[in-house]
Design a protein around this motif. Structure first.
Motif, PDB file in Angstrom:
ATOM      1  N   ILE A  28       9.056 -37.452  -1.814  1.00 47.42           N
ATOM      2  CA  ILE A  28       8.547 -36.876  -0.732  1.00 47.42           C
ATOM      3  C   ILE A  28       9.231 -34.937  -0.904  1.00 47.42           C
ATOM      4  N   GLY A  29      10.689 -35.277  -1.688  1.00 49.70           N
ATOM      5  CA  GLY A  29      10.948 -33.892  -1.133  1.00 49.70           C
ATOM      6  C   GLY A  29      10.844 -33.246  -3.176  1.00 49.70           C
ATOM      7  N   ARG A  30      10.415 -33.987  -3.697  1.00 48.22           N
ATOM      8  CA  ARG A  30       9.572 -33.370  -4.699  1.00 48.22           C
ATOM      9  C   ARG A  30       8.479 -32.869  -4.374  1.00 48.22           C
ATOM     10  N   GLU A  31       7.521 -33.072  -3.319  1.00 47.00           N
ATOM     11  CA  GLU A  31       6.521 -32.987  -3.006  1.00 47.00           C
ATOM     12  C   GLU A  31       6.431 -31.911  -2.455  1.00 47.00           C
ATOM     13  N   ILE A  32       7.371 -31.454  -1.311  1.00 43.59           N
ATOM     14  CA  ILE A  32       8.018 -30.620  -0.421  1.00 43.59           C
ATOM     15  C   ILE A  32       8.132 -29.316  -1.635  1.00 43.59           C
ATOM     16  N   ALA A  33       8.572 -29.841  -2.933  1.00 36.32           N
ATOM     17  CA  ALA A  33       9.078 -29.132  -3.832  1.00 36.32           C
ATOM     18  C   ALA A  33       7.784 -28.234  -4.213  1.00 36.32           C
ATOM     19  N   ILE A  34       6.725 -28.608  -4.387  1.00 34.90           N
ATOM     20  CA  ILE A  34       5.516 -28.848  -4.944  1.00 34.90           C
ATOM     21  C   ILE A  34       4.833 -27.655  -3.979  1.00 34.90           C
ATOM     22  N   ALA A  35       4.765 -28.219  -2.928  1.00 39.66           N
ATOM     23  CA  ALA A  35       4.063 -27.457  -1.913  1.00 39.66           C
ATOM     24  C   ALA A  35       4.554 -25.603  -1.576  1.00 39.66           C
ATOM     25  N   VAL A  36       6.222 -25.864  -1.198  1.00 38.82           N
ATOM     26  CA  VAL A  36       6.699 -24.574  -1.183  1.00 38.82           C
ATOM     27  C   VAL A  36       6.144 -23.582  -2.105  1.00 38.82           C
ATOM     28  N   ILE A  45       1.657 -21.313   8.143  1.00 42.64           N
ATOM     29  CA  ILE A  45       0.665 -20.647   6.905  1.00 42.64           C
ATOM     30  C   ILE A  45       0.708 -21.843   5.626  1.00 42.64           C
ATOM     31  N   ASN A  46       1.247 -22.932   6.044  1.00 43.45           N
ATOM     32  CA  ASN A  46       1.257 -22.968   4.366  1.00 43.45           C
ATOM     33  C   ASN A  46       0.814 -24.657   5.319  1.00 43.45           C
ATOM     34  N   GLY A  47      -0.812 -24.858   4.446  1.00 42.57           N
ATOM     35  CA  GLY A  47      -0.719 -26.343   5.762  1.00 42.57           C
ATOM     36  C   GLY A  47      -0.941 -27.842   5.012  1.00 42.57           C
ATOM     37  N   LYS A  48      -0.332 -27.208   3.538  1.00 42.88           N
ATOM     38  CA  LYS A  48       0.065 -28.362   2.013  1.00 42.88           C
ATOM     39  C   LYS A  48       1.282 -28.614   2.392  1.00 42.88           C
ATOM     40  N   LEU A  49       1.917 -27.753   2.989  1.00 42.23           N
ATOM     41  CA  LEU A  49       3.491 -28.268   3.524  1.00 42.23           C
ATOM     42  C   LEU A  49       3.830 -28.982   4.869  1.00 42.23           C
ATOM     43  N   ARG A  50       3.106 -28.060   5.792  1.00 36.44           N
ATOM     44  CA  ARG A  50       2.503 -28.524   7.089  1.00 36.44           C
ATOM     45  C   ARG A  50       1.998 -30.921   6.994  1.00 36.44           C
ATOM     46  N   ASP A  51       1.516 -30.953   5.852  1.00 33.95           N
ATOM     47  CA  ASP A  51       0.983 -32.230   5.430  1.00 33.95           C
ATOM     48  C   ASP A  51       1.998 -33.228   4.682  1.00 33.95           C
ATOM     49  N   VAL A  52       2.941 -32.346   4.115  1.00 29.48           N
ATOM     50  CA  VAL A  52       3.773 -33.447   3.276  1.00 29.48           C
ATOM     51  C   VAL A  52       4.509 -33.599   4.564  1.00 29.48           C
ATOM     52  N   ILE A  53       4.984 -32.551   5.198  1.00 22.97           N
ATOM     53  CA  ILE A  53       6.286 -32.648   6.788  1.00 22.97           C
ATOM     54  C   ILE A  53       6.052 -33.823   7.936  1.00 22.97           C
ATOM     55  N   ILE A  70      12.837 -27.772   1.837  1.00 23.88           N
ATOM     56  CA  ILE A  70      12.656 -26.717   1.781  1.00 23.88           C
ATOM     57  C   ILE A  70      13.319 -25.606   1.607  1.00 23.88           C
ATOM     58  N   ALA A  71      14.337 -25.598   2.043  1.00 27.22           N
ATOM     59  CA  ALA A  71      14.961 -24.546   1.543  1.00 27.22           C
ATOM     60  C   ALA A  71      15.643 -24.757  -0.842  1.00 27.22           C
ATOM     61  N   LYS A  72      15.892 -25.945  -0.260  1.00 28.37           N
ATOM     62  CA  LYS A  72      15.842 -25.651  -2.124  1.00 28.37           C
ATOM     63  C   LYS A  72      14.847 -25.521  -2.386  1.00 28.37           C
ATOM     64  N   ALA A  73      13.741 -25.484  -2.279  1.00 29.99           N
ATOM     65  CA  ALA A  73      12.379 -26.028  -3.065  1.00 29.99           C
ATOM     66  C   ALA A  73      12.028 -24.256  -3.171  1.00 29.99           C
ATOM     67  N   ALA A  74      12.263 -22.989  -1.700  1.00 29.37           N
ATOM     68  CA  ALA A  74      12.263 -21.326  -1.853  1.00 29.37           C
ATOM     69  C   ALA A  74      13.756 -20.617  -2.516  1.00 29.37           C
ATOM     70  N   GLY A  75      13.908 -21.880  -3.202  1.00 28.72           N
ATOM     71  CA  GLY A  75      15.838 -20.967  -3.793  1.00 28.72           C
ATOM     72  C   GLY A  75      16.821 -20.421  -3.480  1.00 28.72           C
ATOM     73  N   GLU A  76      16.584 -20.996  -1.723  1.00 30.33           N
ATOM     74  CA  GLU A  76      17.799 -21.160  -1.023  1.00 30.33           C
ATOM     75  C   GLU A  76      19.345 -21.693  -1.585  1.00 30.33           C
ATOM     76  N   LEU A  77      19.365 -22.941  -2.203  1.00 28.30           N
ATOM     77  CA  LEU A  77      19.385 -23.792  -2.333  1.00 28.30           C
ATOM     78  C   LEU A  77      19.784 -24.338  -4.195  1.00 28.30           C
ATOM     79  N   GLY A  78      18.905 -23.472  -4.676  1.00 27.69           N
ATOM     80  CA  GLY A  78      18.694 -23.890  -6.579  1.00 27.69           C
ATOM     81  C   GLY A  78      17.475 -23.452  -6.180  1.00 27.69           C
ATOM     82  N   ASN A  79      17.653 -23.991  -8.202  1.00 25.59           N
ATOM     83  CA  ASN A  79      16.225 -23.567  -8.703  1.00 25.59           C
ATOM     84  C   ASN A  79      15.813 -25.014  -9.044  1.00 25.59           C
TER      85      ASN A  79
END
Length: 248
Positions: A28-36, A45-53, A70-79
């Motif tokens: 699920i974490g990987r799906e979140i990364a792709i959605a973000v 505003i991100n329907g794909k992310l809503r579905d994964v959540i 979500i934070a990790k995928a957004a670059g806040e905690l790493g790439n």
């Protein structure tokens, strides 16, 4: 939708038997990364992310884990550098298989998927060779304990469901993929708590596997794909009778 209930039951029972909580959260974490990556970190505003959540919450993934992913995928905690790749092919007996993967190394994943197919009597095909055999749907499962079928059906239809069915003590609600989160929220507002929420693929028609050895190979291939870390989902159109399953 022919044959979907039987396939869903096979998948559901297998998941209950051998799914590991940590492995589910990793996927699920990987799906979140792709959605973000594709639509940003704001689920409003991100329907794909809503579905994964929604899927994460239905899998009892803690809110802190969701926020951290979500934070990790957004670059806040790493790439992160994941990409989605879909593979299509055939299992023994002409059974169609679609494999959805998320990977940080497409060469490794392609090689491993091809190996798993060949090792278990199948063969990998070209993109598009079997995708047309499946419909893409939103799927919500609600336990029926203590509930009346008529009440749940009316709540689901009022929420915008496309179809509702009942089996094995559960209600399965089918939606358009883009309406999944809206329907889920409406059901929860009506006091119905889902145990499964996902965008999935279902076969338009099923293939009956009537040979015991072929059935064993089909199940081994599906199990092998399901166990591989880069595989998010494996979809197929096989239908195996209870009698053949007992022999397998």
């Amino acid at each position: 939708m022919s044959g979907h209930s039987k396939w869903a039951n096979i998948k559901h029972k297998k998941g209950k038997a051998d799914a590991e909580r940590g492995k589910i959260f990793t996927k699920i974490g990987r799906e979140i990364a792709i959605a973000v990556r594709d639509g940003g970190s704001d689920p409003a505003i991100n329907g794909k992310l809503r579905d994964v959540i929604a899927k994460a919450k239905a899998s009892n993934m803690p809110n802190e884990n969701i926020k951290r992913s979500i934070a990790k995928a957004a670059g806040e905690l790493g790439n992160v550098n994941y990409e989605e790749i879909q593979y299509e092919g055939y299992a023994p007996g002409g059974v169609a298989v679609i494999v959805s993967t998320v990977t940080d190394n497409r060469n490794r994943t392609a090689s491993e998927i091809r190996y798993l197919f060949s090792r278990n009597g199948g063969n990998l095909g070209e993109t598009g060779c079997v995708a047309w055999m499946f419909d893409r749907i939103g799927r919500i499962v609600i336990p029926m304990e203590g509930k009346e079928e008529d009440d749940v059906m009316m709540a689901a239809l009022d929420a915008g469901a496309e179809d509702v069915s009942f089996e094995d003590g559960n209600c399965e609600v089918v939606t358009l993929p883009e309406n999944l989160e809206d329907v889920r929220q409406a059901l929860m507002a009506a006091g119905l708590e889902p145990t499964e929420v996902e965008v999935t693929r279902v076969p338009k028609n099923t293939v009956a596997v009537e040979d015991v050895d072929q059935a064993r190979q089909v199940l081994k291939l599906y199990d092998a794909l399901d166990e591989y870390d880069d595989v998010q989902n494996a979809y197929s159109n096989f239908e195996i009778s209870d009698e053949i399953l007992e022999q397998v």
